[in-house]
Structure formats: C-alpha cells, structure tokens
Design a protein around this motif. Sequence first.
Motif, short mmCIF file in Angstrom:
data_model
loop_
_atom_site.label_atom_id
_atom_site.label_comp_id
_atom_site.label_asym_id
_atom_site.label_seq_id
_atom_site.Cartn_x
_atom_site.Cartn_y
_atom_site.Cartn_z
N UNK A 193 9.87 -0.54 -1.03
CA UNK A 193 10.32 -1.07 -2.31
C UNK A 193 9.75 -0.33 -3.51
N UNK A 194 9.31 0.90 -3.30
CA UNK A 194 8.74 1.69 -4.38
C UNK A 194 9.77 2.72 -4.87
N UNK A 212 0.85 -1.18 0.00
CA UNK A 212 0.00 0.00 0.00
C UNK A 212 0.88 1.24 0.00
N UNK A 213 0.49 2.22 -0.77
CA UNK A 213 1.20 3.51 -0.72
C UNK A 213 0.83 4.14 0.61
N UNK A 214 1.82 4.50 1.41
CA UNK A 214 1.53 5.03 2.75
C UNK A 214 0.87 6.41 2.69
N UNK A 241 -2.30 7.96 -2.26
CA UNK A 241 -1.99 7.24 -1.02
C UNK A 241 -3.11 6.24 -0.73
N UNK A 242 -2.73 5.11 -0.14
CA UNK A 242 -3.70 4.07 0.20
C UNK A 242 -3.95 3.06 -0.91
N UNK A 243 -3.46 3.34 -2.12
CA UNK A 243 -3.66 2.43 -3.25
C UNK A 243 -2.64 1.29 -3.14
#
Length: 194
Positions: free
Chosen positions: A74-75, A50-52, A106-108
């Motif tokens: 790891x992004x 998840x994107x923070x 975010x959240x995705x």
Amino acid sequence: MGAKSNKNISGVIGAIGAVGGLITAITPLVEKAIDNAQNNSVEKKDAKVDIPELYRKGFPIDLEQAEELLTERGLKVSKSKIRMSEADPKYRHCEDTQVIDSNPKQGVRVKVGTTVCLRYITAEVIEESQKIFDDSIRIKQEAKEQKAIEKQEKKERLKEGVSETVNSAKSEIGKIFKKERKNAEIEKGEETDE
C-alpha cells in the motif's frame, strides 16, 4: 368471493409482516457491516507497514521488483536514478536498474500510502564506475612500478658508491703496501750497507 379475497389479503399481510421481520432482523447486521467498512477505511489510513528489504549486497533487486513489493504493502513509489557524476567503483558489480537506496530507508515503519523514493543505478553509471575502478588500479600499478624503479636506481647508486669506496680503499691500501715495501727495501738496503 369474499372469503377468497380475505385469504389473499391475509397472505399479503403475512408476507409483508415476514418481510418487515426480516428487515428488522437484518438491519443491525447491515448497520454493523457499514460501521466496519467505515472503521476499516479509517484503520487503513492509520495502518503502518515496514518498508521491505530492497537492497542488500549479493541479493540485487531491480526497480520493477521493488515497486511491486512496495505497492503490495500500500505504499507509493517515486524513482530517482543515480547521476553519472555519482559513479563510484563500489557500483561496478551492480546490475542495470538495481535499487541501491531508498528514502525512507528499508526496515522503517511508515503509514500506508507513504511515498518511498527508490534510487537505482543505470548501465551507463555501472560502466563509468568500472572505468573509475580500472583507472585507480592502473594508477596504483604505475605508482608501484615507479617505486620499484626508484628503489632499483637507489640500489644501483648505493652499489656504485660502495664500489667507489672499495676501489678508493683498495687504492689507498695499495699505496700503503707500496710504501711499506719501499720502507722495507730501504731498511734491508741499510742493513746490508752496514
């Protein structure tokens, strides 16, 4: 010497046998470790994160912190600063290099290795946003003052109109009373003449 030589050969053969047994016992473990390493690299490629949370009102995160949060997952990171033409009063309380948006949001949930574009704001844009806000407040204040002046002028014109009407009415009433007095005097005079 023959007995000693046989003993040495037996010892070497025993050692070779022991090493061979050890290799036979370890081989499945090594193969399993190699398979796990290969599977893990495949799993890591297919892994998702998840994107923070990178931006939220009241909790500003600067560009450096956001980059750290993303790389820990790891992004990859791409940066894009807000242009001066995008200055807006809503940015007046932001901090320099504050992240205000991302793509993906975010959240995705995304695959590891995905590039996340971070949009951030600069001090110049914050300053311009404050100027825009101040100008809008000044314009509203000027409009309010102009409206108050117009209202006062209208009130004064109305007051003058009422005053003129009252004066006109007084004048007419005065004329009526004068006429009535004359008529009354004429009537008294006629009565005394008779």
